[in-house]
Design a protein around this motif. Structure first.
Motif, PDB file in Angstrom:
ATOM      1  N   THR A  13     -15.753   5.596   1.351  1.00  0.00           N
ATOM      2  CA  THR A  13     -15.831   6.864   0.620  1.00  0.00           C
ATOM      3  C   THR A  13     -16.163   6.549  -0.840  1.00  0.00           C
ATOM      4  OG1 THR A  13     -13.506   6.889  -0.061  1.00  0.00           O
ATOM      5  CG2 THR A  13     -14.022   7.813   2.108  1.00  0.00           C
ATOM      6  N   GLU A  14     -16.391   7.569  -1.617  1.00  0.00           N
ATOM      7  CA  GLU A  14     -16.663   7.355  -3.040  1.00  0.00           C
ATOM      8  C   GLU A  14     -15.453   6.717  -3.734  1.00  0.00           C
ATOM      9  OE1 GLU A  14     -19.299   7.615  -5.057  1.00  0.00           O
ATOM     10  OE2 GLU A  14     -20.447   7.892  -3.206  1.00  0.00           O
ATOM     11  N   ARG A  15     -14.250   7.043  -3.269  1.00  0.00           N
ATOM     12  CA  ARG A  15     -13.037   6.539  -3.909  1.00  0.00           C
ATOM     13  C   ARG A  15     -12.797   5.063  -3.617  1.00  0.00           C
ATOM     14  NH1 ARG A  15      -7.959  10.159  -2.812  1.00  0.00           N
ATOM     15  NH2 ARG A  15      -7.138   8.673  -4.359  1.00  0.00           N
ATOM     16  N   ASN A  16     -13.195   4.602  -2.420  1.00  0.00           N
ATOM     17  CA  ASN A  16     -12.915   3.202  -2.087  1.00  0.00           C
ATOM     18  C   ASN A  16     -14.176   2.329  -2.038  1.00  0.00           C
ATOM     19  OD1 ASN A  16     -14.178   3.643   0.394  1.00  0.00           O
ATOM     20  ND2 ASN A  16     -12.253   3.935   1.497  1.00  0.00           N
ATOM     21  N   LYS A  17     -15.249   2.843  -2.610  1.00  0.00           N
ATOM     22  CA  LYS A  17     -16.508   2.103  -2.602  1.00  0.00           C
ATOM     23  C   LYS A  17     -16.353   0.724  -3.251  1.00  0.00           C
ATOM     24  CE  LYS A  17     -21.383   2.534  -3.928  1.00  0.00           C
ATOM     25  NZ  LYS A  17     -22.389   3.400  -4.622  1.00  0.00           N
ATOM     26  N   HIS A  57      -2.400 -11.660  -9.012  1.00  0.00           N
ATOM     27  CA  HIS A  57      -1.993 -10.292  -8.674  1.00  0.00           C
ATOM     28  C   HIS A  57      -3.210  -9.400  -8.916  1.00  0.00           C
ATOM     29  CE1 HIS A  57       1.051  -6.752  -9.357  1.00  0.00           C
ATOM     30  NE2 HIS A  57       0.139  -6.494  -8.421  1.00  0.00           N
ATOM     31  N   PHE A  58      -3.660  -8.737  -7.860  1.00  0.00           N
ATOM     32  CA  PHE A  58      -4.875  -7.920  -7.973  1.00  0.00           C
ATOM     33  C   PHE A  58      -4.580  -6.493  -7.538  1.00  0.00           C
ATOM     34  CE2 PHE A  58      -8.908  -6.142  -6.612  1.00  0.00           C
ATOM     35  CZ  PHE A  58      -9.764  -6.549  -7.624  1.00  0.00           C
ATOM     36  N   GLY A  59      -5.125  -5.541  -8.277  1.00  0.00           N
ATOM     37  CA  GLY A  59      -4.973  -4.134  -7.927  1.00  0.00           C
ATOM     38  C   GLY A  59      -3.981  -3.441  -8.857  1.00  0.00           C
ATOM     39  N   PRO A  60      -3.652  -2.187  -8.519  1.00  0.00           N
ATOM     40  CA  PRO A  60      -4.034  -1.492  -7.284  1.00  0.00           C
ATOM     41  C   PRO A  60      -5.472  -0.956  -7.284  1.00  0.00           C
ATOM     42  CG  PRO A  60      -2.656  -0.083  -8.646  1.00  0.00           C
ATOM     43  CD  PRO A  60      -2.697  -1.407  -9.330  1.00  0.00           C
ATOM     44  N   MET A  61      -6.001  -0.786  -6.048  1.00  0.00           N
ATOM     45  CA  MET A  61      -7.304  -0.176  -5.835  1.00  0.00           C
ATOM     46  C   MET A  61      -7.116   1.058  -4.957  1.00  0.00           C
ATOM     47  SD  MET A  61      -9.927  -3.385  -5.314  1.00  0.00           S
ATOM     48  CE  MET A  61     -11.347  -2.370  -5.781  1.00  0.00           C
ATOM     49  N   GLU A  62      -7.928   2.041  -5.204  1.00  0.00           N
ATOM     50  CA  GLU A  62      -7.760   3.313  -4.500  1.00  0.00           C
ATOM     51  C   GLU A  62      -8.141   3.238  -3.029  1.00  0.00           C
ATOM     52  OE1 GLU A  62      -8.548   7.172  -6.504  1.00  0.00           O
ATOM     53  OE2 GLU A  62      -9.690   5.923  -7.906  1.00  0.00           O
ATOM     54  N   GLU A  63      -7.416   4.011  -2.248  1.00  0.00           N
ATOM     55  CA  GLU A  63      -7.731   4.270  -0.844  1.00  0.00           C
ATOM     56  C   GLU A  63      -7.969   2.993  -0.033  1.00  0.00           C
ATOM     57  OE1 GLU A  63     -11.105   6.842   1.040  1.00  0.00           O
ATOM     58  OE2 GLU A  63      -9.837   8.160  -0.170  1.00  0.00           O
ATOM     59  N   GLY A  64      -6.978   2.101  -0.071  1.00  0.00           N
ATOM     60  CA  GLY A  64      -7.041   0.891   0.739  1.00  0.00           C
ATOM     61  C   GLY A  64      -5.997   0.918   1.830  1.00  0.00           C
ATOM     62  N   THR A  65      -5.887  -0.170   2.565  1.00  0.00           N
ATOM     63  CA  THR A  65      -4.858  -0.292   3.605  1.00  0.00           C
ATOM     64  C   THR A  65      -4.145  -1.630   3.421  1.00  0.00           C
ATOM     65  OG1 THR A  65      -6.242  -1.441   5.249  1.00  0.00           O
ATOM     66  CG2 THR A  65      -6.316   0.984   5.235  1.00  0.00           C
ATOM     67  N   ASN A  66      -2.991  -1.733   4.050  1.00  0.00           N
ATOM     68  CA  ASN A  66      -2.215  -2.956   3.930  1.00  0.00           C
ATOM     69  C   ASN A  66      -2.955  -4.151   4.541  1.00  0.00           C
ATOM     70  OD1 ASN A  66       0.528  -3.864   3.015  1.00  0.00           O
ATOM     71  ND2 ASN A  66       0.563  -4.661   5.099  1.00  0.00           N
ATOM     72  N   ASN A  67      -3.586  -3.933   5.701  1.00  0.00           N
ATOM     73  CA  ASN A  67      -4.304  -5.029   6.354  1.00  0.00           C
ATOM     74  C   ASN A  67      -5.472  -5.534   5.502  1.00  0.00           C
ATOM     75  OD1 ASN A  67      -2.829  -5.468   8.717  1.00  0.00           O
ATOM     76  ND2 ASN A  67      -3.868  -3.799   9.799  1.00  0.00           N
ATOM     77  N   ILE A  68      -6.166  -4.622   4.860  1.00  0.00           N
ATOM     78  CA  ILE A  68      -7.267  -5.033   3.978  1.00  0.00           C
ATOM     79  C   ILE A  68      -6.709  -5.882   2.840  1.00  0.00           C
ATOM     80  CG2 ILE A  68      -8.943  -4.230   2.271  1.00  0.00           C
ATOM     81  CD1 ILE A  68      -9.502  -1.837   4.081  1.00  0.00           C
ATOM     82  N   CYS A  81       0.847  -1.190   0.000  1.00  0.00           N
ATOM     83  CA  CYS A  81       0.000   0.000   0.000  1.00  0.00           C
ATOM     84  C   CYS A  81       0.879   1.235   0.000  1.00  0.00           C
ATOM     85  CB  CYS A  81      -0.905  -0.009   1.235  1.00  0.00           C
ATOM     86  SG  CYS A  81      -2.234   1.193   1.189  1.00  0.00           S
ATOM     87  N   SER A  82       0.685   2.129  -0.975  1.00  0.00           N
ATOM     88  CA  SER A  82       1.448   3.373  -1.056  1.00  0.00           C
ATOM     89  C   SER A  82       0.722   4.442  -0.249  1.00  0.00           C
ATOM     90  CB  SER A  82       1.599   3.801  -2.515  1.00  0.00           C
ATOM     91  OG  SER A  82       2.252   2.810  -3.263  1.00  0.00           O
ATOM     92  N   PRO A 134      -3.189   3.675  -2.626  1.00  0.00           N
ATOM     93  CA  PRO A 134      -3.362   2.627  -3.633  1.00  0.00           C
ATOM     94  C   PRO A 134      -2.857   1.291  -3.083  1.00  0.00           C
ATOM     95  CG  PRO A 134      -2.410   4.601  -4.600  1.00  0.00           C
ATOM     96  CD  PRO A 134      -2.374   4.798  -3.122  1.00  0.00           C
ATOM     97  N   MET A 135      -3.701   0.279  -3.101  1.00  0.00           N
ATOM     98  CA  MET A 135      -3.387  -1.014  -2.497  1.00  0.00           C
ATOM     99  C   MET A 135      -3.469  -2.128  -3.523  1.00  0.00           C
ATOM    100  SD  MET A 135      -4.937  -4.036  -1.495  1.00  0.00           S
ATOM    101  CE  MET A 135      -6.664  -3.583  -1.412  1.00  0.00           C
ATOM    102  N   GLU A 136      -2.542  -3.069  -3.456  1.00  0.00           N
ATOM    103  CA  GLU A 136      -2.569  -4.252  -4.308  1.00  0.00           C
ATOM    104  C   GLU A 136      -2.082  -5.456  -3.514  1.00  0.00           C
ATOM    105  OE1 GLU A 136       0.364  -4.012  -7.537  1.00  0.00           O
ATOM    106  OE2 GLU A 136       1.248  -2.314  -6.447  1.00  0.00           O
ATOM    107  N   TYR A 137      -2.392  -6.629  -4.006  1.00  0.00           N
ATOM    108  CA  TYR A 137      -1.929  -7.840  -3.324  1.00  0.00           C
ATOM    109  C   TYR A 137      -1.620  -8.915  -4.351  1.00  0.00           C
ATOM    110  CZ  TYR A 137      -6.701  -9.752  -3.943  1.00  0.00           C
ATOM    111  OH  TYR A 137      -7.886 -10.212  -4.468  1.00  0.00           O
TER     112      TYR A 137
END
Length: 217
Positions: free
Chosen positions: A173-177, A117-128, A95-96, A101-104
């Motif tokens: 939020t709208e960004r991480n919906k 490999h999935f992502g990145p997705m906006e406004e995520g966290t490392n734990n998610i 997560c940056s 931006p989060m990916e895994y």
């Protein structure tokens, strides 16, 4: 000459049965306090033993447990090898920023091959990301009929999997919906599916960074 294959019977464990490798057997007995298991030279012997009383085969030549024993077994007694299980999947997230931006992704430890490999997705966290990566691995392995264990270096994500709930404090939020919709699908999968795979904590202090690490530290 190569090492001869052995077959493993698990009478008591996460999923009793006959297994074709130590890695699969270990994934069934790991963290199971009353595990009963033993290896056999042939599949015929293993299948026959599985149908019989385990104590007919256990004892000094078994897994160190004797009938009626109440003593606690140490990790070394239960699991003869404390090394990394190569026949397994390792997952990790990046997560940056937090959030950001989060990916895994998930890799097969046997050869380091990336499985997903999935992502990145906006406004995520490392734990998610760690949580979603484990669920992704579980779903993939179930689809393939595999009981391989899964390594994660996130204590929080492993706990969330056990509770079948992504216990994040991040707000929608709208960004991480879209991310939260993915979390909802992951939680739903956990509630509607069972799995045989054991989720193991990667020992970073002893083994270094998990093989699925993105290398951005």
């Amino acid at each position: 000459m190569g090492k001869k294959q052995r077959f493993y019977v698990v009478w008591e464990g996460a999923q009793p049965g006959v297994y074709y490798s130590w890695a699969e057997c270990q994934s069934q007995v790991l963290h199971h306090p009353n595990a009963l298991y033993k290896s056999f030279a042939t599949l015929t012997e293993a299948e026959a033993a599985y149908k019989e009383n385990p104590w007919k085969h256990l004892g000094k030549q078994g897994n160190g447990v004797t009938p009626g024993s109440t003593r606690k077994r140490t990790r070394q007694e239960v699991y003869p090898s404390d090394s990394i299980i190569s026949e397994s999947i390792a997952v990790d997230a990046a997560c940056s920023g937090n959030p950001g931006p989060m990916e895994y992704r998930g890799v097969y430890l046997g050869d380091g091959r990336e499985l997903f490999h999935f992502g990145p997705m906006e406004e995520g966290t490392n734990n998610i990301g760690e949580f979603l990566a484990i669920v992704h691995a579980l779903a993939l392995l179930k689809q393939r009929g595999s009981s391989l264990p899964i390594y994660s270096d996130s204590v929080n994500a492993i706990k969330w999997i056990e509770k079948k709930k992504c216990n994040t404090k991040l707000e929608v939020t709208e960004r991480n919906k879209a991310l939260f919709e993915l979390i909802g699908r992951a939680e739903k999968w956990l509630h509607e599916n069972s799995y045989r795979n054991t989720i193991l904590k990667w020992d970073t202090e002893r083994w270094g960074e998990i093989p699925a690490d993105f290398g951005r530290k």
